[in-house]
Design an enzyme around this catalytic site. Structure first.
Site, PDB file in Angstrom:
ATOM      1  CD  GLU A   1      12.152  11.988  -0.040  1.00 44.87           C
ATOM      2  OE1 GLU A   1      11.155  12.739  -0.183  1.00 44.87           O
ATOM      3  OE2 GLU A   1      13.235  12.160  -0.615  1.00 44.87           O
TER       4      GLU A   1
ATOM      5  CB  SER B   1       5.092   2.113  -2.728  1.00 44.81           C
ATOM      6  OG  SER B   1       4.835   1.411  -1.552  1.00 44.81           O
TER       7      SER B   1
ATOM      8  CB  ILE C   1      17.492   5.620   6.972  1.00 40.33           C
ATOM      9  CG1 ILE C   1      16.665   6.533   6.037  1.00 40.33           C
ATOM     10  CG2 ILE C   1      18.853   5.265   6.340  1.00 40.33           C
ATOM     11  CD1 ILE C   1      16.131   5.861   4.769  1.00 40.33           C
TER      12      ILE C   1
ATOM     13  CD  GLU D   1      16.555  -2.794  -0.516  1.00 41.21           C
ATOM     14  OE1 GLU D   1      17.186  -1.954  -1.182  1.00 41.21           O
ATOM     15  OE2 GLU D   1      15.716  -2.486   0.339  1.00 41.21           O
ATOM     16  NE  ARG D   2      11.937  -4.761  -4.693  1.00 38.09           N
ATOM     17  CZ  ARG D   2      11.458  -3.875  -5.559  1.00 38.09           C
ATOM     18  NH1 ARG D   2      11.433  -4.170  -6.851  1.00 38.09           N
ATOM     19  NH2 ARG D   2      11.002  -2.711  -5.154  1.00 38.09           N
TER      20      ARG D   2
ATOM     21  NE  ARG E   1       3.212 -28.459  25.904  1.00 47.84           N
ATOM     22  CZ  ARG E   1       3.112 -27.847  27.081  1.00 47.84           C
ATOM     23  NH1 ARG E   1       4.194 -27.670  27.837  1.00 47.84           N
ATOM     24  NH2 ARG E   1       1.947 -27.409  27.511  1.00 47.84           N
TER      25      ARG E   1
ATOM     26  CD  GLN F   1      -4.080 -37.149   9.503  1.00 46.25           C
ATOM     27  OE1 GLN F   1      -5.247 -36.904   9.785  1.00 46.25           O
ATOM     28  NE2 GLN F   1      -3.747 -38.031   8.609  1.00 46.25           N
TER      29      GLN F   1
ATOM     30  N   GLY G   1       1.804 -23.194  21.169  1.00 50.80           N
ATOM     31  CA  GLY G   1       0.738 -22.871  22.121  1.00 50.80           C
ATOM     32  C   GLY G   1       1.083 -21.600  22.883  1.00 50.80           C
TER      33      GLY G   1
ATOM     34  N   GLY H   1      10.094  -3.063  -0.915  1.00 48.84           N
ATOM     35  CA  GLY H   1       8.978  -3.207  -1.857  1.00 48.84           C
ATOM     36  C   GLY H   1       7.909  -4.071  -1.229  1.00 48.84           C
TER      37      GLY H   1
END
Ligand SMILES: Cc1cc2nc3c(=O)[nH]c(=O)nc-3n(C[C@H](O)[C@H](O)[C@H](O)COP(=O)(O)OP(=O)(O)OC[C@H]3O[C@@H](n4cnc5c(N)ncnc54)[C@H](O)[C@@H]3O)c2cc1C
Length: 396
Positions: A144, A149, A174, A259-260, A285, A296, A356, A381
């Site tokens: 809401e 949380s 939502i 959901e998590r 590239r 490296q 880049g 969450g």
């Protein structure tokens, strides 16, 4: 053919990345979803970034059986295990469209499971059966304007009036809120009962008093629709209660675990996908007479990213294995969600760096991955809430 010791010890970096949780059937499913996603969804990625993805995606995926992979056959699902749902969340990344993945996951893995777990037979027939066919679209309303949380701090009220309830309040952020046919709505039915004062409802979105107030504009996930909703004296029969009156808080806490999980799986898949694309780029590239991947410092960036992705993947698969086997591993789900979301954002950020200036350009699609992924540290969450759940699980 005889295998020599030399063959055994020779590292096979091209080896198939099949984890023990997946069978050959999962592999076939993976291939067929990937073919579909690349052929029918990916070509629209740019268009949907501008104007959200269309509802035919639900219908088409319903026809193909992809919206009920792990759902019971008696409601039109495929009756598969939880891993088949993971396969979908991994393969949908090939659509290059985070908002699409999110809209689908809200439908299949966030709004549908509570109806299956707590709904009456009539509710399952009315909503789950057409949802699996892609004929009805689902959304989930917890958050809401004044409470995200802090789920217990929601203000949406449902007041009993004879055989009906009257609902007033608002929900924000939502997903699918503009297109959905029904919302799984979290309300307070008893303000004095603490955690025992919440009730879930299945509210058809075409009822008088349900107002789809605003389409919200976002940093990323542009292909998804995100709504601010108002409920003004919305009357529903008491058969619209989902689960037990007064037990809505516990029902929604259960829902949040799935959901998590699926969010974490999507993060790993998204991170792997942008990694793969960036690896190709780094091989092609050139700068200072060599491919940038052979510096490296760049090679080590890939090594760091690959290690983090693999760590997150192992957390997700192991936790999914426990989930599939009937456990409710809240601590590990929270860890997997926290870690996968963090590394997905880090990986996307590093991939922009490796590209880049091109990484900053829309044309390469890497900045979009970062924008889409960034949500995962907030939605379902936040990082801070995940840390709190983990910390509290140790009795702190
Ligand atoms: C694109 C998008 C889609 C979404 N889809 C849905 C949906 O479909 N359905 C739905 O119900 N919700 C949805 N959400 C809402 C999402 O779940 C919330 O945004 C999230 O839970 C955070 O709540 P909040 O935004 O109110 O932040 P707040 O709760 O206001 O938090 C603000 C900050 O304070 C921190 N904080 C809060 N409490 C604590 C604490 N106890 N300890 C430490 N730090 C704390 C948070 O971590 C955060 O950093 C969506 C959000 C977005 C952005």
């Amino acid at each position: 053919m005889t295998t020599t010791a030399a063959d055994v010890t020779k590292p096979d970096f091209q080896g198939h990345r099949k984890h023990f949780i997946f069978t050959d059937e999962h592999q076939q499913l993976r291939e067929s979803i990937r073919r579909f996603v690349i052929k029918e969804l990916q070509p629209h990625s740019e268009e949907w970034e501008q104007q959200t993805f269309p509802n035919w995606v639900f219908q088409r995926m319903g026809e193909l059986g992809f919206l009920g992979l792990d759902k019971p056959e008696e409601y039109g699902g495929q009756g598969g295990d939880y891993y088949s749902s993971l396969v979908l969340s991994e393969e949908i990344v090939h659509a290059h469209c985070g908002g699409l993945a999110m809209g689908l996951a809200v439908h299949t893995d966030m709004a549908m499971p509570p109806i299956l777990a707590f709904g009456t037979e009539d509710q399952k027939q009315e909503w789950v059966v057409p949802a699996i066919k892609g004929e009805k679209i689902l959304c989930l309303g917890i958050t809401e304007p004044d409470a995200g949380s802090d789920v217990a701090g929601i203000k949406t009220r449902a007041v009993k009036d004879g055989n009906e309830y009257v609902i007033n309040g608002s929900k924000t952020f939502i997903t699918n809120g503009h297109r959905a046919d029904v919302i799984v709505l979290v309300t307070k039915t008893d303000s004095d009962a603490g955690y025992d004062g919440f009730t879930l409802f299945l509210v058809p979105m075409d009822l008088p008093g349900v107002i789809r107030e605003k389409k919200l504009e976002k940093l990323g996930m542009h292909a998804s629709d995100t709504a601010l909703l108002a409920f003004q004296d919305v009357r529903v029969p008491d058969t619209a209660v989902l689960g037990q009156v007064g037990k809505g808080f516990y029902h929604i806490m259960w829902e949040l675990q799935g959901e998590r999980m699926i969010g974490a799986a999507g993060c790993v898949a998204g991170a792997q996908h942008v990694f793969d694309r960036t690896l190709e780029y780094a091989k092609e590239r050139t700068a200072f007479g060599r491919s940038i991947g052979h510096f490296q410092v760049i090679r080590h960036k890939f090594a760091e990213m690959a290690t983090k992705i693999e760590t997150a993947r192992q957390m997700v698969y192991t936790t999914a294995w426990r989930f599939q086997n009937g456990e409710y591993p809240v601590r590990e789900i929270s860890m997997a969600k926290l870690y996968a979301a963090r590394i997905a954002v880090e990986v996307a950020d590093e991939c922009i760096q490796i590209h880049g200036g091109n990484g900053y350009m829309k044309e390469y699609g890497v900045e979009r991955v970062w924008r889409d992924m960034r949500l995962n540290r907030i939605g379902a969450g936040t990082d801070e809430i995940m840390l709190d759940v983990i910390g509290r699980s140790y009795g702190l």
